[in-house]
Scaffold this active site. Structure first.
Site, PDB file in Angstrom:
ATOM      1  N   GLY A 143       0.799  -1.220   0.000  1.00 44.89           N
ATOM      2  CA  GLY A 143       0.000   0.000   0.000  1.00 44.89           C
ATOM      3  C   GLY A 143       0.831   1.269   0.000  1.00 44.89           C
ATOM      4  N   TYR A 144       0.149   2.400   0.281  1.00 44.99           N
ATOM      5  CA  TYR A 144       0.734   3.742   0.150  1.00 44.99           C
ATOM      6  C   TYR A 144       1.294   3.869  -1.270  1.00 44.99           C
ATOM      7  CZ  TYR A 144       1.910   8.183   2.185  1.00 44.99           C
ATOM      8  OH  TYR A 144       1.944   9.513   2.490  1.00 44.99           O
ATOM      9  N   HIS A 179       2.359   4.363  -5.136  1.00 40.21           N
ATOM     10  CA  HIS A 179       2.954   5.394  -5.986  1.00 40.21           C
ATOM     11  C   HIS A 179       3.008   4.873  -7.422  1.00 40.21           C
ATOM     12  CE1 HIS A 179       6.442   2.823  -5.692  1.00 40.21           C
ATOM     13  NE2 HIS A 179       6.488   2.979  -4.371  1.00 40.21           N
ATOM     14  N   HIS A 239       4.240   1.204  -8.076  1.00 37.43           N
ATOM     15  CA  HIS A 239       3.213   0.164  -7.904  1.00 37.43           C
ATOM     16  C   HIS A 239       2.262   0.157  -9.105  1.00 37.43           C
ATOM     17  CE1 HIS A 239       3.951   1.217  -3.494  1.00 37.43           C
ATOM     18  NE2 HIS A 239       4.215  -0.068  -3.523  1.00 37.43           N
ATOM     19  N   GLN A 292       7.368  -9.871   7.901  1.00 35.09           N
ATOM     20  CA  GLN A 292       8.595  -9.500   7.200  1.00 35.09           C
ATOM     21  C   GLN A 292       9.310  -8.310   7.836  1.00 35.09           C
ATOM     22  OE1 GLN A 292       6.359  -8.710   3.479  1.00 35.09           O
ATOM     23  NE2 GLN A 292       7.728  -6.963   3.210  1.00 35.09           N
ATOM     24  N   ARG A 346       8.710   4.464   1.392  1.00 38.96           N
ATOM     25  CA  ARG A 346       9.550   4.960   2.497  1.00 38.96           C
ATOM     26  C   ARG A 346      10.175   6.326   2.199  1.00 38.96           C
ATOM     27  NH1 ARG A 346      10.600  -0.878   3.391  1.00 38.96           N
ATOM     28  NH2 ARG A 346       9.914  -1.331   5.512  1.00 38.96           N
TER      29      ARG A 346
END
Ligand code: AMP
Length: 291
Positions: free
Chosen positions: A35-36, A38, A41, A65, A191
């Protein structure tokens, strides 16, 4: 008009959906993500959409993980934004289970790759690839995809998944996709949002170090130490950058090279302040420099 996207949160319902696709022999694509989202993806989703009848994207921040001192609790999340982006990209089903749905209290089964998961990120993040391989195999079993799409930005992850599929005879085709970058070359990553504006400027050192390796390869430099020194010097030119690893490895086995011949993978993990970023570049005669 295109049909609207379904959102599924339960394993049983996701399984049921997959079973219903079989009679028509529709191809199913799976794009696993945390997710999140950009454009990196979404490039996977776009490719999946072109090559398959139906597309399932998963959004799941996989706790197994993450190491104990890693960023699981603060990992950026935006379920509504993700859902809108996936729907606009033509995804048929968004699979978004919660952690309890995939890992019950008595959960105990894991997939471990004995060699490929050891070097590079495996060394600095013990148990990381055990969590990745396990959740990806679970997603394969739940969604039953014909093809699954992964970015080569996470090169070791892509190799781990390809090997798991081969070793365990999983009936899915793994499709590796090129790395999507910001205009200055920084690989897109959820990140990156942790970086302050000053750190964001410094983060360009990952890409620039890889470009230096690319230039050395073009001159047919054969000594790995020449590459490693050049990359290290570029990274250490930034005040907040601390290398986790900088390596030149065999692109298949991920073992350190003692000499550079036809191909090599330049790969690095760098902390910029508290944020750990990774990137890599395949060095080969025919390699796409932007992979
Ligand atoms: P993540 O949400 O970080 O677990 O990533 C989900 C998938 O997107 C993985 O297969 C990643 O390799 C891929 N991905 C992440 N960043 C990029 C990028 N910049 N370009 C292409 N694929 C990416």
């Amino acid at each position: 008009m295109a049909e609207s996207m379904d959102t599924i949160t339960s394993v049983r319902e996701m399984n049921e959906w997959a079973r219903l696709q079989i009679p028509g022999r529709k191809t199913i694509a799976l794009v696993p993500t945390m997710g999140y989202l950009h454009d990196g993806h979404l490039s996977l989703v776009k490719k999946a959409r072109l090559e398959n009848d139906t597309v399932v994207a998963s959004v799941f921040v996989n706790p197994t993980q993450f190491g104990r001192n890693e960023d699981l609790s603060v990992y950026p999340r935006d379920p509504q934004g993700d859902s809108a982006k996936l729907e606009a990209a033509g995804v048929d089903v968004l699979f978004m289970p919660d952690a309890q749905e995939l890992y019950g209290p008595d959960y105990e089964t894991f997939v471990d790759l004995e060699r490929l998961s050891l070097p590079l990120c495996g060394k600095s993040r013990p148990g990381h690839f055990r969590g990745v391989a396990t959740v990806v195999l679970k997603l394969f079993n739940i969604v039953q995809p014909t093809r699954a799409y992964f970015g080569s930005k996470d090169y070791q992850q892509l190799q781990v998944i390809k090997k798991m599929v081969r070793d365990l005879n999983v009936n899915v085709r793994i499709i590796g996709c090129p790395t999507v970058r910001e205009q200055d070359g920084l690989a897109m990553s959820s990140r990156n949002t942790y970086l302050t504006p000053e750190q964001r400027k410094q983060a360009i050192c990952l890409y620039e170090a890889l470009m230096l390796a690319g230039r050395l390869f073009a001159t047919r430099e054969s000594d790995p130490n020449t590459y490693l020194q050049a990359m290290k010097d570029r990274v250490l030119a930034e005040p907040d950058a601390r290398p986790d690893y900088i390596s030149l490895v065999n692109p298949e086995t991920l073992e350190d090279l003692t000499t550079v011949n036809d191909s090599a993978l330049a790969v690095l993990a760098i902390r910029i302040g508290k944020t750990r970023l990774i990137d890599n570049m395949l060095l080969a005669e025919s390699a796409d420099i932007n992979q």
